[in-house]
Write an enzyme that holds these catalytic residues in place. Structure first.
Site, PDB file in Angstrom:
ATOM      1  CD  GLU A 248      -3.003  -0.683   2.508  1.00  0.00           C
ATOM      2  OE1 GLU A 248      -3.895  -1.481   2.390  1.00  0.00           O
ATOM      3  OE2 GLU A 248      -2.571   0.313   3.182  1.00  0.00           O
ATOM      4  CE  LYS A 250       5.804   4.523   6.444  1.00  0.00           C
ATOM      5  NZ  LYS A 250       5.684   5.897   7.053  1.00  0.00           N
ATOM      6  NE  ARG A 255      -2.053   4.307  12.829  1.00  0.00           N
ATOM      7  CZ  ARG A 255      -1.547   3.127  12.626  1.00  0.00           C
ATOM      8  NH1 ARG A 255      -0.150   2.966  12.666  1.00  0.00           N
ATOM      9  NH2 ARG A 255      -2.213   1.931  12.516  1.00  0.00           N
ATOM     10  CG  PHE A 340      -4.124   2.852   6.567  1.00  0.00           C
ATOM     11  CD1 PHE A 340      -4.120   2.138   7.871  1.00  0.00           C
ATOM     12  CD2 PHE A 340      -4.103   4.100   6.807  1.00  0.00           C
ATOM     13  CE1 PHE A 340      -3.748   2.570   8.875  1.00  0.00           C
ATOM     14  CE2 PHE A 340      -3.581   4.575   7.871  1.00  0.00           C
ATOM     15  CZ  PHE A 340      -3.445   4.058   8.881  1.00  0.00           C
ATOM     16  NE  ARG A 417       8.128  -0.475  16.308  1.00  0.00           N
ATOM     17  CZ  ARG A 417       7.507   0.644  15.636  1.00  0.00           C
ATOM     18  NH1 ARG A 417       7.290   0.411  14.488  1.00  0.00           N
ATOM     19  NH2 ARG A 417       7.206   1.509  16.378  1.00  0.00           N
ATOM     20  CE  LYS A 423       8.935   1.683  10.444  1.00  0.00           C
ATOM     21  NZ  LYS A 423       8.422   2.432  11.447  1.00  0.00           N
TER      22      LYS A 423
END
Ligand code: ATP
Length: 585
Positions: A248, A250, A255, A340, A417, A423
């Site tokens: 996707e 970034k 956010r 998202f 995480r 990423k």
């Protein structure tokens, strides 16, 4: 339950030598707490009267609190000021002043009434609010023992600072109410999806581990964001995802987590603060384009060039961080929303559903328009496909791509995480390392041109296992005069007279700070160091990791809480990766 019990526990916590002792002390306190008081007692242990997202802040100005102390202790304001100068803390000053007078003859303070009064102090507003706050606090202090007064004043001024992190409170709750610390992950998940430690406490006290496992997300309670690991090659990403994933765009924005309860919209930042007022235009877009009446959705807000419609960099959104002049800022810096994820819709908690299902539900939920869109995505199967999509993303003004698992277990991992999101950023393509987000824990006095300001800042990473902030570097470059002035002003309220509990440092700066401010820095490399304590002893006995040649990038990470700073595990991974690269070279 008497407030005295809490004050004594606070004192023990302050004196406790290690984390285990703190957990034991808290556990003892929770064991003695009647179930109906567990929620307020939990908030009070956090030094709060409500969860952060509720926006009820306690922090009574020190000047006003000093008047309450003077009034209750029958001392002049000058004497209070003198005692404050001597002790360095208004709580200790109050304790000292009361020590002479004693608190005999007054009925003992109960936890419930202390909590209610502190709440009333925090929420008083309008005409006469100041007087109300002062008299409310004075009423409590008048009935307090010297020790109780110490903590009442610290709590009321928002400076309890016991050095007890949320993780420690969760451990103690698990021990007392869930059958042991092995259950901590269940409590942690509940906290991650509700952001309300008081709610977790009440739930576990009522129904043990089973009840916390059943807890679901609910609009109004912000969910801690799911985070991504980082990897620097397309090939490795696909190997990790066993040959297929979704990539996707970034977006380089802010956010946001949007909560809708019928007509009411709330926007939370990455660190779960209410920022609804910053984005009236985003809310308007959602009023028009979000179908479910009750929902939690995640999106990146991106500044958009009003003329060309191109994406603009993150920095432009900073103009929206303001209380006044929003209308003008909205015109000059319009935004778009790129949705998202969808975590909740119409009574259904979607966080345990795999990502493709959530994405499909999101597509159903959104009526797209010019400025309300879905994150651009593509399913990729080869490194070449991923690389091509990445390059397209960068050309379109993005930072890179987010690669997401589409496996059956690709749930929404709140506050974690994990390896379900990876990423892949532009910076990884060059020799440059990724940036680090580090917490300021100390400063050295400036000299020459920087006299009267800070010369260099001591920075820490976060160590979740020990709930501590070990140091990694000292940074003095990258600051403009304006930065220095701003940093000085912002850190002043967080000065500490000695090393704060959770700071793990072998260096002794001129000034210590409570961990609060997060700065983005970039450095040349991570090396072993006998001075810095991050990842201490992992690579080598008596050495930690240090960041060499650090430079402030100019980016204040106000969207991150200190516990969101780069972790020691991340540093360790970066260090190992660099070592592997060097070996190959
Ligand atoms: P963290 O990984 O801790 O969030 P960070 O804020 O420095 O650190 P980045 O390296 O910028 O994070 O990467 C994650 C962020 O990317 C997300 O928090 C989110 O704000 C942003 N983002 C942009 N586009 C997307 C997307 N399509 N899906 C998920 N996150 C996205």
């Amino acid at each position: 339950m008497r407030y005295r019990v809490m004050a004594e526990a606070y004192q023990q916590l302050e004196e406790a030598s290690g984390r285990l002792k703190m957990i034991a002390t808290l556990a003892e306190l929770f064991r003695h707490t009647p179930p109906d008081l567990l929620t307020p007692v939990t908030y009070l242990c956090q030094g709060k009267i409500a969860p952060d997202f509720a926006g009820v802040e306690i922090g009574l100005a020190e000047k006003l609190a000093a008047r309450a102390v003077a009034d209750a202790a029958g001392a002049t304001e000058d004497r209070v000021a003198a005692s404050l100068r001597r002790t360095g803390d208004l709580g200790s000053a109050a304790e000292h002043l009361l020590g002479r007078r004693g608190a005999d003859g007054h009925p003992a303070l109960g936890v419930r009434e202390v909590f209610e009064e502190l709440r009333a102090i925090a929420t008083a507003s309008g005409k006469g609010a100041q007087a109300h706050k002062i008299s409310g606090l004075a009423r409590l202090i008048r009935r307090a023992s010297p020790l109780e007064a110490r903590y009442l004043v610290r709590t009321a001024t928002g400076k309890l600072r016991l050095g007890v992190g949320d993780a420690t409170i969760l451990d103690a709750l698990a021990e007392v109410h869930a059958g042991g610390r092995a259950q901590r992950p269940a409590l942690e998940r509940a906290y991650n999806i509700s952001s309300d430690l008081g709610l977790v406490a009440a739930t576990v006290a009522r129904g043990g581990a089973t009840a916390v496992e059943r807890l679901e997300v609910r609009p109004g309670n912000p969910v801690r964001p799911m985070l991504a690991q980082r990897v620097s090659s397309a090939g490795e990403i696909l190997r990790r995802f066993k040959g297929a994933c979704v990539a996707e765009y970034k977006y380089d924005g802010e956010r946001v987590q949007v909560h809708r309860r019928d007509e009411e919209f709330l926007i939370f930042s990455r660190r779960l603060e209410r920022i609804t007022d910053q984005y009236p235009d985003a809310i308007k877009l959602l009023e028009e384009g979000l179908r479910p009446k009750r929902a939690i959705l995640e999106a990146e807000v991106v500044a958009i060039d009003p003329e060309s419609g191109d994406l603009r960099p993150f920095q432009e959104l900073m103009h929206r961080r303001r209380k006044y002049g929003i209308e003008e800022a909205m015109r000059r810096y319009p935004v778009g929303l790129f949705a998202f994820d969808l975590l909740y819709a119409e009574g259904h908690d979607l966080t345990r559903r795999p990502y493709p299902e959530r994405r499909a539900a999101l597509a159903e939920a959104i009526k797209r328009s010019d400025h309300l869109r879905m994150a651009t995505q593509e399913t990729v199967h080869t490194p070449e496909e991923l690389q091509a999509f990445f390059e397209q993303a960068v050309t379109d003004g993005c930072e890179g791509v987010m690669c997401k698992s589409v496996a059956p277990d690709s749930v929404y991992q709140a506050g974690t995480r994990g390896w379900l999101w990876i990423k892949y950023k532009r910076e990884y393509q060059t020799a440059l390392q990724d940036t680090l987000d580090l917490v300021v824990v100390g400063a050295l006095h400036g000299r020459g041109k920087r006299r009267g300001k800070y010369g260099a800042l001591l920075l820490s990473a976060y160590d979740p296992a020990n709930d501590a902030f070990p140091t990694v570097t000292k940074v003095g470059t990258g600051f403009t005069d304006a930065h220095l002035a701003e940093i000085f002003e912002r850190l002043a309220p967080y000065q500490a007279s000695h090393r704060p509990r959770r700071v793990d440092s072998r260096m002794e700066p001129d000034i210590w700070f409570e961990p609060t401010l997060v700065l983005e820095v970039i450095g040349a490399e991570l090396t072993l160091s006998p001075i810095h304590t991050a990842a201490w002893g992992r690579a080598q006995e008596n050495a930690g990791l240090a960041l060499r040649f650090p430079r402030f990038t100019g980016r204040f990470r106000d969207d991150k809480a200190p516990e969101d700073a780069t972790t020691v595990d991340e540093l360790w991974q970066m260090f190992q990766r660099a070592r592997a690269r060097n070996r190959k070279a």
